[in-house]
Design an enzyme around this catalytic site. Sequence first.
Site, short mmCIF file in Angstrom:
data_model
loop_
_atom_site.label_atom_id
_atom_site.label_comp_id
_atom_site.label_asym_id
_atom_site.label_seq_id
_atom_site.Cartn_x
_atom_site.Cartn_y
_atom_site.Cartn_z
N PRO A 185 0.79 -1.23 0.00
CA PRO A 185 0.00 0.00 0.00
C PRO A 185 0.83 1.29 0.00
O PRO A 185 0.28 2.37 0.21
CB PRO A 185 -0.79 -0.12 1.31
CG PRO A 185 0.13 -0.88 2.22
CD PRO A 185 0.85 -1.87 1.33
N GLU A 186 2.13 1.17 -0.25
CA GLU A 186 3.00 2.35 -0.14
C GLU A 186 2.53 3.53 -0.98
O GLU A 186 2.62 4.69 -0.56
CB GLU A 186 4.44 1.98 -0.56
CG GLU A 186 5.17 1.07 0.42
CD GLU A 186 5.04 -0.39 0.06
OE1 GLU A 186 5.95 -1.16 0.39
OE2 GLU A 186 3.99 -0.77 -0.53
N ILE A 187 2.01 3.24 -2.20
CA ILE A 187 1.63 4.33 -3.09
C ILE A 187 0.53 5.20 -2.48
O ILE A 187 0.42 6.39 -2.79
CB ILE A 187 1.18 3.76 -4.46
CG1 ILE A 187 1.15 4.87 -5.52
CG2 ILE A 187 -0.16 3.05 -4.35
CD1 ILE A 187 2.51 5.43 -5.85
#
Length: 263
Positions: free
Chosen positions: A137-139
């Site tokens: 989920p970094e983005i």
Amino acid sequence: MPDQPDAVRYLLDDHGVATLTLDQPASRNALSDALLDALLARLTDARNDDRVRVVVLTSSHDRVFSAGGDLKAFASDVPLIEKYAGLDRFPRLYSAIGELGKPVICAANGDVLAGAFGLALACDLVIARRGVRFGCPEINLGVFPFMISALIYRSMDRMKANELMMLGEPVDADEALRLGFVNAVAEPEDFADTVQEWARKVAAKSPLLMRLGKDAIAATRDLPLPEALDSLRSRLALAFSTQDIKEGVAAFREKRDPVWSMR
């Protein structure tokens, strides 16, 4: 940073299964420098202990295997050169798993997110509890899964890899099984027994041939086919010289359990 052994618990059973438990539940096992250092130290212990035949990575948190990288570190005011130097822990960790000489099973008993997704993909086998999620989920936080993108691309179809990294939406364990980066999905009540069954099956194989095989995979994974085949031919010839391969064939013919000599 000094090693903090309590961040990762280490337990070796009578079957040669070393269980490494991420044990920082208050932070959802965020991959802080301290936890990564402890995990690297425990992997070194497992590599150097001849009693260990297989390593299982799991978590003490009841819902999260690991939430991934330490967000506090991402946003800290530490000089850039120090951040860059600290990032070597991730490639060292992934390399340590590949070069361990012993199989590593990720027992995903909770959500596996961000950098921890890379940790799972670096393992040789992944067993998931039904209902857990895998993703990067970094983005969604204005970051990108830089360090784990190479592992993602080596583990699944390119378009699905792009989807996971660019949309930041996780997949559940059953979808992960369909995509091929999870080996088995177990119901919560059966999960511990399933992990134990897989670990003991692996532990029963020849530790010597398993090490030779894992080393061969690590050495040839990214080679062009002719070079890979040439390397594998010499490694097979080396395997033919061992006592364990002779014992394995003899045990098969005699319909008995093999007794491995590690020679």
